[in-house]
Design a protein around this motif. Structure first.
Motif, PDB file in Angstrom:
ATOM      1  N   ALA A  58     -32.315   8.687  -1.071  1.00 41.62           N
ATOM      2  CA  ALA A  58     -32.319   8.601  -2.080  1.00 41.62           C
ATOM      3  C   ALA A  58     -31.162   6.957  -3.421  1.00 41.62           C
ATOM      4  N   GLN A  59     -31.221   6.781  -1.800  1.00 40.27           N
ATOM      5  CA  GLN A  59     -30.579   5.680  -2.154  1.00 40.27           C
ATOM      6  C   GLN A  59     -31.443   4.164  -3.516  1.00 40.27           C
ATOM      7  N   VAL A  60     -31.032   4.014  -4.372  1.00 37.68           N
ATOM      8  CA  VAL A  60     -32.418   3.189  -4.500  1.00 37.68           C
ATOM      9  C   VAL A  60     -32.498   1.834  -4.410  1.00 37.68           C
ATOM     10  N   TYR A  61     -31.948   1.257  -3.389  1.00 40.63           N
ATOM     11  CA  TYR A  61     -30.860  -0.078  -2.846  1.00 40.63           C
ATOM     12  C   TYR A  61     -31.603   0.657  -1.493  1.00 40.63           C
ATOM     13  N   ARG A  62     -32.641  -0.081  -1.134  1.00 42.21           N
ATOM     14  CA  ARG A  62     -33.298   0.930   0.094  1.00 42.21           C
ATOM     15  C   ARG A  62     -33.562   0.129   1.858  1.00 42.21           C
ATOM     16  N   GLU A  63     -32.734  -1.817   1.616  1.00 43.42           N
ATOM     17  CA  GLU A  63     -32.961  -1.757   2.372  1.00 43.42           C
ATOM     18  C   GLU A  63     -31.385  -1.906   3.268  1.00 43.42           C
ATOM     19  N   PHE A  64     -31.687  -1.184   4.503  1.00 48.37           N
ATOM     20  CA  PHE A  64     -30.393  -0.399   4.857  1.00 48.37           C
ATOM     21  C   PHE A  64     -31.211   0.541   6.522  1.00 48.37           C
ATOM     22  N   GLU A  65     -30.450   0.835   7.329  1.00 51.93           N
ATOM     23  CA  GLU A  65     -29.751   1.182   8.508  1.00 51.93           C
ATOM     24  C   GLU A  65     -29.511   2.615   8.391  1.00 51.93           C
ATOM     25  N   VAL A  66     -29.732   3.588   8.869  1.00 56.12           N
ATOM     26  CA  VAL A  66     -28.517   4.509   9.164  1.00 56.12           C
ATOM     27  C   VAL A  66     -28.231   4.621  10.526  1.00 56.12           C
ATOM     28  N   LEU A  67     -27.079   4.563  10.975  1.00 59.89           N
ATOM     29  CA  LEU A  67     -26.301   4.747  12.465  1.00 59.89           C
ATOM     30  C   LEU A  67     -26.213   5.781  12.501  1.00 59.89           C
ATOM     31  N   ILE A 114     -23.445   3.873   8.826  1.00 54.48           N
ATOM     32  CA  ILE A 114     -22.524   3.988   9.603  1.00 54.48           C
ATOM     33  C   ILE A 114     -22.020   6.141   9.511  1.00 54.48           C
ATOM     34  N   VAL A 115     -22.857   7.080  10.257  1.00 48.07           N
ATOM     35  CA  VAL A 115     -22.531   8.229   9.382  1.00 48.07           C
ATOM     36  C   VAL A 115     -22.290   8.899  11.315  1.00 48.07           C
ATOM     37  N   PRO A 116     -20.777   9.708  11.678  1.00 51.31           N
ATOM     38  CA  PRO A 116     -20.234  10.315  12.767  1.00 51.31           C
ATOM     39  C   PRO A 116     -20.563  11.570  12.360  1.00 51.31           C
ATOM     40  N   VAL A 117     -21.010  11.965  13.136  1.00 50.18           N
ATOM     41  CA  VAL A 117     -21.770  13.536  13.359  1.00 50.18           C
ATOM     42  C   VAL A 117     -21.220  14.558  14.221  1.00 50.18           C
ATOM     43  N   TYR A 118     -20.376  15.277  13.725  1.00 53.40           N
ATOM     44  CA  TYR A 118     -19.792  16.712  14.559  1.00 53.40           C
ATOM     45  C   TYR A 118     -19.919  17.913  13.902  1.00 53.40           C
ATOM     46  N   ASN A 119     -21.193  18.429  14.013  1.00 50.69           N
ATOM     47  CA  ASN A 119     -20.294  19.794  13.424  1.00 50.69           C
ATOM     48  C   ASN A 119     -20.632  20.101  12.593  1.00 50.69           C
ATOM     49  N   PHE A 125     -19.743   2.626   5.186  1.00 47.67           N
ATOM     50  CA  PHE A 125     -19.066   4.412   6.035  1.00 47.67           C
ATOM     51  C   PHE A 125     -19.339   5.665   5.364  1.00 47.67           C
ATOM     52  N   VAL A 126     -20.148   6.493   6.000  1.00 50.85           N
ATOM     53  CA  VAL A 126     -20.325   7.607   5.015  1.00 50.85           C
ATOM     54  C   VAL A 126     -20.068   9.029   6.183  1.00 50.85           C
ATOM     55  N   ASP A 127     -18.873  10.136   5.979  1.00 49.04           N
ATOM     56  CA  ASP A 127     -19.080  11.065   6.671  1.00 49.04           C
ATOM     57  C   ASP A 127     -20.185  12.492   6.585  1.00 49.04           C
ATOM     58  N   GLY A 128     -20.000  12.864   7.497  1.00 41.56           N
ATOM     59  CA  GLY A 128     -21.749  13.811   7.301  1.00 41.56           C
ATOM     60  C   GLY A 128     -21.504  15.359   6.939  1.00 41.56           C
ATOM     61  N   ASP A 129     -20.241  15.313   6.488  1.00 41.04           N
ATOM     62  CA  ASP A 129     -20.877  16.648   5.330  1.00 41.04           C
ATOM     63  C   ASP A 129     -19.712  16.199   3.883  1.00 41.04           C
ATOM     64  N   ASP A 130     -19.868  14.557   3.835  1.00 39.29           N
ATOM     65  CA  ASP A 130     -19.424  13.638   1.854  1.00 39.29           C
ATOM     66  C   ASP A 130     -21.311  13.625   1.963  1.00 39.29           C
ATOM     67  N   TRP A 131     -21.174  13.278   0.616  1.00 42.17           N
ATOM     68  CA  TRP A 131     -23.089  12.543  -0.157  1.00 42.17           C
ATOM     69  C   TRP A 131     -22.585  11.171  -1.100  1.00 42.17           C
ATOM     70  N   LEU A 132     -23.644  10.787  -1.178  1.00 39.61           N
ATOM     71  CA  LEU A 132     -23.554   9.495  -1.969  1.00 39.61           C
ATOM     72  C   LEU A 132     -23.847   9.529  -3.614  1.00 39.61           C
ATOM     73  N   THR A 133     -23.515   9.077  -4.404  1.00 39.72           N
ATOM     74  CA  THR A 133     -24.532   8.542  -5.437  1.00 39.72           C
ATOM     75  C   THR A 133     -25.683   7.751  -5.287  1.00 39.72           C
ATOM     76  N   PRO A 134     -26.857   8.250  -5.820  1.00 38.76           N
ATOM     77  CA  PRO A 134     -27.775   8.018  -5.763  1.00 38.76           C
ATOM     78  C   PRO A 134     -27.975   5.636  -5.633  1.00 38.76           C
ATOM     79  N   ASP A 135     -26.807   5.418  -6.882  1.00 31.49           N
ATOM     80  CA  ASP A 135     -26.804   3.754  -6.752  1.00 31.49           C
ATOM     81  C   ASP A 135     -25.104   3.028  -5.333  1.00 31.49           C
ATOM     82  N   ALA A 136     -24.872   3.760  -5.169  1.00 30.10           N
ATOM     83  CA  ALA A 136     -24.028   3.502  -4.303  1.00 30.10           C
ATOM     84  C   ALA A 136     -24.247   1.790  -3.611  1.00 30.10           C
ATOM     85  N   THR A 137     -24.974   2.631  -2.983  1.00 32.26           N
ATOM     86  CA  THR A 137     -25.445   1.020  -1.498  1.00 32.26           C
ATOM     87  C   THR A 137     -25.237   0.438  -2.880  1.00 32.26           C
ATOM     88  N   GLU A 138     -26.543  -0.293  -3.962  1.00 27.55           N
ATOM     89  CA  GLU A 138     -26.674  -0.509  -4.285  1.00 27.55           C
ATOM     90  C   GLU A 138     -25.739  -1.313  -5.102  1.00 27.55           C
TER      91      GLU A 138
END
Length: 284
Positions: free
Chosen positions: A28-37, A9-14, A89-102
């Motif tokens: 770029a996540q190594v884990y591929r089974e996801f949906e992004v809202l 889930i990514v809330p987005v505001y400006n 949850f991910v904020d729209g101005d942040d980012w993840l390491t590639p192995d986060a979801t995995e």
């Protein structure tokens, strides 16, 4: 049995200047089974156009467009539509390491934990530091975890949503949602509600999330001393109630009341050079 679906889930505001880095890190996540809202909260910059481009390019991305109503409502609308076994949850101005979801999925599935917490990087310009609180990897009961939280309750490690992994069945069964009655600290209130129902909690002392510290963020622009005190008083009732429900209040009363004096912290920042990029490996 297939891999479990994760609802990110990514809330987005400006957040147009930062959004592509955020969404690229998800792709770029190594884990591929996801949906992004992606929930566009009435942005008046290029954010909705960026979201639509990712939605067109990747069927896992879904844009929810709505008038501005705040981050809590954004997250709640996404939770209403989520289909995954887990929520991330991910904020729209942040980012993840590639192995986060995995890492989140592996930890939750291998331990049976209902909540997973990890460390994070605090980023301010070209400066960075690793932050967290519980330093060992393991599984705790909710009572044990509450005991750890008492040591630093205002630490971002415990308060925010984005360094945690939630079991959606608990969120739905208990009708848990973010409070729209407060403009900040809503993350912490959600976590206090969730912890009451989390049987086991897993900790991973590894940074998987890059939190971008911005001086123009909503929290920074609204965090006056008077507002901080008022929020402390309001959230303390919920904090205290959790310990009462866990039968820890009478035994730990003095420690619990220290929450009122604790200051929110996301860590100090030493210099880092060269400029940090998403593809670079930061120091530990």
């Amino acid at each position: 049995m297939g891999k479990p679906l994760v609802s990110i889930i990514v809330p987005v505001y400006n957040v147009a200047p930062y959004l592509e880095q955020c969404l690229d890190s998800i792709k770029a996540q190594v884990y591929r089974e996801f949906e992004v809202l992606l929930v566009n909260d009435g942005s008046d910059d290029a954010s909705p156009y960026i979201c639509r481009s990712y939605e067109r390019a990747d069927s896992r991305f879904c844009l929810i467009d709505k008038p501005n109503s705040g981050v809590s409502d954004s997250r709640n609308q996404a939770m209403d539509q989520a289909q995954g076994k887990y929520l991330q949850f991910v904020d729209g101005d942040d980012w993840l390491t590639p192995d986060a979801t995995e890492t989140f999925v592996h930890t939750a599935e291998s331990t049976g934990a209902d909540l997973v917490l990890v460390h994070f990087y605090r980023v301010a310009g070209g400066r960075l530091i690793q932050r967290g609180h519980i330093k060992t990897e393991g599984v705790l009961t909710r009572q044990e975890f509450a005991g750890e939280m008492m040591k630093a309750p205002a630490n971002y490690y415990y308060g925010v949503l984005w360094n945690k992994f939630y079991r959606r069945s608990i969120v739905e069964a208990q009708h848990l949602r973010c409070s729209s009655q407060v403009s900040w600290c809503e993350d912490f209130l959600f976590n206090l509600d969730y912890i009451e129902y989390a049987r086991l909690i897993a900790t991973v002392p590894k940074p998987l999330y890059y939190y971008r510290k911005r001086e123009d963020s909503l929290v920074n622009t609204q965090a006056s001393l008077r507002r901080t005190i008022a929020t402390k008083r309001m959230t303390f009732d919920c904090y205290k109630e959790l310990y009462q429900k866990l039968d820890l209040y009478e035994e730990q009363k003095a420690g619990i009341y220290r929450y009122l004096l604790s200051a929110a912290t996301d860590g100090s920042v030493p210099p880092l050079s060269p400029k940090l990029g998403m593809e670079e490996k930061p120091p530990v």
